[in-house]
Motif scaffolding. Sequence first.
Motif, PDB file in Angstrom:
ATOM      1  N   ASP A 132      24.959  21.962 -55.364  1.00 15.10           N
ATOM      2  CA  ASP A 132      24.465  20.711 -55.919  1.00 15.10           C
ATOM      3  C   ASP A 132      23.436  20.123 -54.970  1.00 15.10           C
ATOM      4  O   ASP A 132      23.213  20.630 -53.862  1.00 15.10           O
ATOM      5  N   ARG A 133      22.802  19.067 -55.418  1.00 21.22           N
ATOM      6  CA  ARG A 133      21.706  18.465 -54.649  1.00 21.22           C
ATOM      7  C   ARG A 133      22.169  18.032 -53.261  1.00 21.22           C
ATOM      8  O   ARG A 133      21.501  18.317 -52.259  1.00 21.22           O
ATOM      9  N   ASP A 134      23.309  17.353 -53.179  1.00 16.91           N
ATOM     10  CA  ASP A 134      23.793  16.867 -51.889  1.00 16.91           C
ATOM     11  C   ASP A 134      24.088  18.020 -50.940  1.00 16.91           C
ATOM     12  O   ASP A 134      23.812  17.943 -49.730  1.00 16.91           O
ATOM     13  N   GLY A 135      24.647  19.103 -51.480  1.00 18.26           N
ATOM     14  CA  GLY A 135      24.950  20.256 -50.642  1.00 18.26           C
ATOM     15  C   GLY A 135      23.692  20.907 -50.092  1.00 18.26           C
ATOM     16  O   GLY A 135      23.660  21.360 -48.937  1.00 18.26           O
ATOM     17  N   ILE A 136      22.656  20.961 -50.908  1.00 16.45           N
ATOM     18  CA  ILE A 136      21.386  21.518 -50.455  1.00 16.45           C
ATOM     19  C   ILE A 136      20.807  20.675 -49.323  1.00 16.45           C
ATOM     20  O   ILE A 136      20.346  21.202 -48.304  1.00 16.45           O
ATOM     21  N   VAL A 137      20.844  19.365 -49.492  1.00 18.51           N
ATOM     22  CA  VAL A 137      20.293  18.466 -48.469  1.00 18.51           C
ATOM     23  C   VAL A 137      21.088  18.583 -47.173  1.00 18.51           C
ATOM     24  O   VAL A 137      20.503  18.633 -46.078  1.00 18.51           O
ATOM     25  N   ASP A 138      22.406  18.646 -47.271  1.00 23.28           N
ATOM     26  CA  ASP A 138      23.234  18.806 -46.073  1.00 23.28           C
ATOM     27  C   ASP A 138      22.864  20.084 -45.322  1.00 23.28           C
ATOM     28  O   ASP A 138      22.720  20.089 -44.090  1.00 23.28           O
ATOM     29  N   GLU A 139      22.716  21.171 -46.075  1.00 19.85           N
ATOM     30  CA  GLU A 139      22.396  22.446 -45.443  1.00 19.85           C
ATOM     31  C   GLU A 139      20.984  22.445 -44.878  1.00 19.85           C
ATOM     32  O   GLU A 139      20.720  23.025 -43.823  1.00 19.85           O
ATOM     33  N   ALA A 140      20.061  21.771 -45.570  1.00 21.67           N
ATOM     34  CA  ALA A 140      18.689  21.673 -45.068  1.00 21.67           C
ATOM     35  C   ALA A 140      18.638  20.899 -43.757  1.00 21.67           C
ATOM     36  O   ALA A 140      17.861  21.241 -42.848  1.00 21.67           O
ATOM     37  N   LEU A 141      19.466  19.868 -43.634  1.00 23.06           N
ATOM     38  CA  LEU A 141      19.508  19.088 -42.396  1.00 23.06           C
ATOM     39  C   LEU A 141      20.053  19.941 -41.248  1.00 23.06           C
ATOM     40  O   LEU A 141      19.544  19.890 -40.121  1.00 23.06           O
ATOM     41  N   LEU A 142      21.054  20.754 -41.534  1.00 20.13           N
ATOM     42  CA  LEU A 142      21.584  21.672 -40.519  1.00 20.13           C
ATOM     43  C   LEU A 142      20.529  22.699 -40.113  1.00 20.13           C
ATOM     44  O   LEU A 142      20.370  23.010 -38.928  1.00 20.13           O
ATOM     45  N   LEU A 143      19.811  23.206 -41.100  1.00 26.91           N
ATOM     46  CA  LEU A 143      18.760  24.185 -40.815  1.00 26.91           C
ATOM     47  C   LEU A 143      17.651  23.568 -39.976  1.00 26.91           C
ATOM     48  O   LEU A 143      17.126  24.203 -39.053  1.00 26.91           O
ATOM     49  N   LEU A 144      17.286  22.327 -40.296  1.00 28.77           N
ATOM     50  CA  LEU A 144      16.271  21.631 -39.505  1.00 28.77           C
ATOM     51  C   LEU A 144      16.687  21.542 -38.050  1.00 28.77           C
ATOM     52  O   LEU A 144      15.891  21.796 -37.140  1.00 28.77           O
ATOM     53  N   ASN A 145      17.929  21.191 -37.803  1.00 27.53           N
ATOM     54  CA  ASN A 145      18.416  21.087 -36.431  1.00 27.53           C
ATOM     55  C   ASN A 145      18.446  22.443 -35.735  1.00 27.53           C
ATOM     56  O   ASN A 145      18.286  22.531 -34.519  1.00 27.53           O
ATOM     57  N   ASP A 146      18.632  23.504 -36.507  1.00 31.67           N
ATOM     58  CA  ASP A 146      18.697  24.848 -35.926  1.00 31.67           C
ATOM     59  C   ASP A 146      17.327  25.408 -35.585  1.00 31.67           C
ATOM     60  O   ASP A 146      17.132  25.983 -34.505  1.00 31.67           O
TER      61      ASP A 146
END
Length: 213
Positions: free
Chosen positions: A4-18
């Motif tokens: 879902d949209r929220d899950g994508i955003v959460d994962e994108a934020l983790l990816l950004l930090n990585d």
Amino acid sequence: MAMDRDGIVDEALLLLNDVGIDKLSTRKLAERLGVQQPALYWHFANKSALLDAVNSEMLARYHTHRLPLPGQDWVEFTYANARSIRATLLAVRDGARLTAGTRPSASEFADTETVLQLYVDVGFSAPEAFGIAISVTRYVVGYVLEEQGERERTAEEADAGIDPMADIAPFPLLMQALQSLFKVGTINTEEVFENGLRYMVDGMQASLAAKLR
């Protein structure tokens, strides 16, 4: 996998930090989520829309003083808001670059309206209030852009055994000005940030006092 949209955003934020903003791509995000890249476009029209959502999530998580507290003085709020923005941008890798390149959401417009009302209530016009809000935000974003870039460069120079202060030695006034900052290894300190913010607020107060005479 279900997505879902929220899950994508959460994962994108983790990816950004990585990986940082330069290496964040919808392809890498899709791989991380275990889906095909086109599946992301059911939720976001393009990468820019995704980054807008990631920025909004960053602000929602970390920007704890985006609105004035009941009865809070405008000066106190201005300081608290600026410090909160800085803490938010520093909480996420490339946070300043992220927010500098994104557009606010409708809910953020509503927050801005509340902030503008605080300044208008003490005597600033709507354009003046907006000028204050945007100037403070851009001061903080610009400061953190330099701060995050300086931290990366300082780490690289330390690994290479480079003394960034060596070139300053022939300039006595600059040496004197930076003497108190040598211990932290970078000019981006709390003291410098707070002084710059104080100069801005002092100017706002002087401008308002002159207007209300």
